[in-house]
Design an enzyme around this catalytic site. Structure first.
Site, short mmCIF file in Angstrom:
data_model
loop_
_atom_site.label_atom_id
_atom_site.label_comp_id
_atom_site.label_asym_id
_atom_site.label_seq_id
_atom_site.Cartn_x
_atom_site.Cartn_y
_atom_site.Cartn_z
N VAL A 34 -5.97 -8.78 -13.79
CA VAL A 34 -4.95 -8.50 -14.81
C VAL A 34 -5.55 -8.65 -16.21
O VAL A 34 -5.45 -7.73 -17.04
CB VAL A 34 -3.73 -9.44 -14.63
CG1 VAL A 34 -2.80 -9.37 -15.84
CG2 VAL A 34 -2.97 -9.05 -13.36
N THR A 72 2.25 -14.63 -13.07
CA THR A 72 3.53 -14.68 -12.35
C THR A 72 3.84 -16.14 -12.02
O THR A 72 3.11 -16.77 -11.25
CB THR A 72 3.44 -13.85 -11.05
OG1 THR A 72 3.01 -12.53 -11.41
CG2 THR A 72 4.77 -13.79 -10.34
N CYS A 107 -0.73 -10.60 -4.34
CA CYS A 107 0.58 -10.74 -5.00
C CYS A 107 1.76 -10.78 -4.04
O CYS A 107 2.47 -11.79 -3.97
CB CYS A 107 0.77 -9.62 -6.01
SG CYS A 107 -0.31 -9.82 -7.44
N GLY A 118 -0.54 -6.88 2.07
CA GLY A 118 -1.51 -7.94 1.80
C GLY A 118 -1.73 -8.04 0.31
O GLY A 118 -0.82 -7.77 -0.48
N1 LIG Z 1 -3.70 -8.60 -9.27
C1 LIG Z 1 -2.60 -7.89 -9.47
O1 LIG Z 1 -2.45 -6.77 -9.03
C2 LIG Z 1 -1.48 -8.50 -10.29
C3 LIG Z 1 -0.45 -7.66 -10.75
C4 LIG Z 1 0.57 -8.23 -11.51
C5 LIG Z 1 0.59 -9.59 -11.79
N2 LIG Z 1 -0.40 -10.38 -11.30
C6 LIG Z 1 -0.37 -11.80 -11.64
O2 LIG Z 1 -1.27 -12.02 -12.72
C7 LIG Z 1 -1.91 -13.28 -12.62
C8 LIG Z 1 -3.43 -13.08 -12.59
O3 LIG Z 1 -3.76 -12.36 -11.43
P1 LIG Z 1 -5.22 -11.76 -11.20
O4 LIG Z 1 -5.13 -10.88 -10.00
O5 LIG Z 1 -5.75 -11.22 -12.46
O6 LIG Z 1 -6.03 -13.08 -10.83
P2 LIG Z 1 -7.61 -13.17 -10.69
O7 LIG Z 1 -7.85 -14.25 -9.71
O8 LIG Z 1 -8.21 -11.83 -10.48
O9 LIG Z 1 -8.08 -13.65 -12.15
C9 LIG Z 1 -7.70 -14.87 -12.71
C10 LIG Z 1 -8.85 -15.30 -13.64
O10 LIG Z 1 -8.44 -16.45 -14.38
C11 LIG Z 1 -9.56 -17.29 -14.54
N3 LIG Z 1 -9.11 -18.64 -14.90
C12 LIG Z 1 -8.54 -19.57 -14.11
N4 LIG Z 1 -8.24 -20.66 -14.82
C13 LIG Z 1 -8.62 -20.42 -16.10
C14 LIG Z 1 -8.54 -21.16 -17.32
N5 LIG Z 1 -8.00 -22.38 -17.35
N6 LIG Z 1 -9.01 -20.60 -18.46
C15 LIG Z 1 -9.55 -19.37 -18.42
N7 LIG Z 1 -9.64 -18.61 -17.30
C16 LIG Z 1 -9.18 -19.14 -16.15
C17 LIG Z 1 -10.28 -17.20 -13.22
O11 LIG Z 1 -11.63 -17.61 -13.31
C18 LIG Z 1 -10.12 -15.72 -12.89
O12 LIG Z 1 -11.22 -14.95 -13.35
C19 LIG Z 1 -1.34 -13.92 -11.34
O13 LIG Z 1 -0.27 -14.74 -11.70
C20 LIG Z 1 -0.85 -12.73 -10.54
O14 LIG Z 1 0.20 -13.07 -9.66
C21 LIG Z 1 -1.45 -9.87 -10.58
#
Ligand SMILES: NC(=O)c1ccc[n+]([C@@H]2O[C@H](COP(=O)([O-])OP(=O)(O)OC[C@H]3O[C@@H](n4cnc5c(N)ncnc54)[C@H](O)[C@@H]3O)[C@@H](O)[C@H]2O)c1
Length: 435
Positions: free
Chosen positions: A11, A121, A261, A258
């Site tokens: 994201v 989220t 999310c 899967g």
């Molecule tokens: N992946 C999707 O398709 C999607 C879509 C909509 C919403 N979301 C939501 O968005 C959020 C992020 O999802 P994602 O898929 O990008 O996760 P991800 O695991 O791909 O990325 C999260 C990143 O945050 C970093 N991180 C963790 N703690 C940190 C901190 N304290 N400071 C700085 N960086 C830190 C991690 O190292 C990681 O690179 C989640 O809540 C998810 O539910 C995801």
């Protein structure tokens, strides 16, 4: 405007790059040093169509940069986006510890007024908890808003640049105006920015994912009924999709949903209910149907081979949880591969882009085929786990010649049963008569 994005995953990287693309100066921060190093060396940490070119252009134009130094990134910005992961904890509840770790760092680093925009989220009530935490960390004024993200991996750039709507949980009209202005370039086609209370915005994100998961589990339950009664779920789906009250989206039966999310968000919703002593029979059922869809698929494969499975070589087409991503997280393929390996089968996998993530996950326990047909050489069966386009119309004759035994377990209903039987395949799909 100057913007910091905390969390540079699926994201954060898309959000940061998308905002830079409209002219803002964006600093993406992550605690994962290897990830930031790889981005600074122009290597994307994951596959996402169209993203590489966009990142390169904005880095080149000096609008986008990557760092592990959060304090410097937030030192002179107005907006701080939170995009860190919120995975399921052991109980299924959303684990928001990364959000609060990020907030701790932001709070300590603030040097003036900031607007914190939470895109992770999170359970309803988190925005208030973030405000409370920040207050204890800084003397500086701030606002916290929630702006859930709806992008889909595999189409993330397009989804972010052309959203169906922006949801904003915000009670301050001036802050709402700043966010509205920020998103204006993405809403030129008239799609709305829906401003609402923070609790409604938090709930809306969960409601959307729960609805999508419900549609998938609904179809999967009907697929079971179709198999039991000799109906064909593909035909039933057409009947459903043509109804304007229902529509065609998310009605494809398969081996279950899967990803990182839907599974965790459905469970997190059930926890929201449990925390208020409310029952959530529908959400529980959506989850249960999804689990049994995956286990039934695996069982069908294991039952077919019986004890002989240990001597079999099984090809897998598609390992990512959906097409156009290399993300394996929560994908049905992992369950299939794990079960086959546990049963002693030799497993050879082809996925158009997930070689690296597959190798990271399995090491040498599975063979990785660079080409789809190479995976089939001497195979006693093919299992299709992801509906990549390149699998949709293969050369059946070539497949038949390469495979030792013509058996296909299709978790995505890609083929026509009649065509497969003409080529001498035993074909098992979802919710349709087996041949
Ligand atoms: N992946 C999707 O398709 C999607 C879509 C909509 C919403 N979301 C939501 O968005 C959020 C992020 O999802 P994602 O898929 O990008 O996760 P991800 O695991 O791909 O990325 C999260 C990143 O945050 C970093 N991180 C963790 N703690 C940190 C901190 N304290 N400071 C700085 N960086 C830190 C991690 O190292 C990681 O690179 C989640 O809540 C998810 O539910 C995801």
């Amino acid at each position: 405007m100057k913007i910091a994005v905390i969390g540079t995953g699926h994201v954060g990287l898309v959000v940061g790059t998308g905002l830079a693309e409209t002219g803002h100066y964006v600093t993406c921060v992550d605690t994962n040093g290897a990830l930031i190093e790889s981005l600074n060396a122009n290597n994307l940490p994951f596959y996402e169509p169209g993203l590489e070119e966009l990142v390169a252009r904005n880095v080149e134009e000096e609008r986008l940069r990557f760092t592990t130094d959060l304090a410097s990134a937030v030192s002179d910005v107005l907006l701080v986006f939170i995009c860190v992961g919120t995975p399921a904890s052991n109980t299924g509840e959303a684990d928001t510890s990364a959000v609060f770790a990020a907030i701790q760092s932001v709070g300590k680093a603030m040097t003036g007024y900031r607007i914190i925009v939470n895109k992770s989220t999170c359970p309803v009530g988190t925005t208030e908890a973030i405000r409370f935490t920040l207050k204890s960390l800084t003397e500086h004024p701030f606002d916290v808003v929630v702006n859930p993200e709806f992008l889909r991996q595999g189409a993330a750039v397009d989804d972010f640049m052309r959203p169906d709507r922006i949801i904003l949980g915000c009670e301050d009209v001036r802050v709402a105006e700043i966010i509205r202005e920020l998103y204006a370039p993405f809403l030129r086609t008239g799609k709305p920015l829906l401003s609402m209370s923070v609790r409604s915005a938090e709930m809306a994100k969960y409601a959307v994912n729960a609805m999508l998961a419900t549609r998938i589990s609904f179809m999967n339950e009907f697929a079971q009924l179709c198999e039991a009664y000799g109906a064909d779920i593909a035909e039933v789906r057409e009947g459903l999709a043509a109804d304007s009250r229902i529509g065609p989206s998310y009605l494809f039966p398969g081996v279950g949903y899967g990803g990182s999310c839907l599974p965790k968000d459905v469970q997190a919703c059930a926890h929201l209910a449990a925390n208020r002593d409310l029952p959530s029979p529908l959400l529980q059922a959506v989850h249960t149907v999804n689990e049994s869809q995956q286990t039934n698929f695996v069982k069908r494969i294991l039952d077919f081979y019986g004890k002989d499975i240990a001597n079999k070589r099984i090809a897998i087409w598609g390992a990512s949880f959906k097409p156009k991503t290399d993300d394996l997280r929560g994908g049905p393929a992992l369950r299939v591969i794990d079960a086959l390996l546990n049963a002693g089968a030799a497993v050879v996998v082809h996925d158009p882009v997930a070689d690296k993530t597959l190798h990271q996950h399995y090491g040498d326990r599975v063979s990785i085929a660079q080409k789809s047909y190479a995976a089939l050489e001497g195979a006693d069966g093919l299992v299709i786990c992801t509906e990549w386009n390149e699998f949709r119309r293969p050369d059946y004759e070539r497949m038949a010649k390469l495979m030792r035994d013509r058996v296909i377990f299709d978790g995505r209903n890609l083929y026509t049963t009649k065509v497969l039987s003409q080529h001498g395949f035993r074909y098992f799909s979802i919710g349709r008569p087996a041949v």
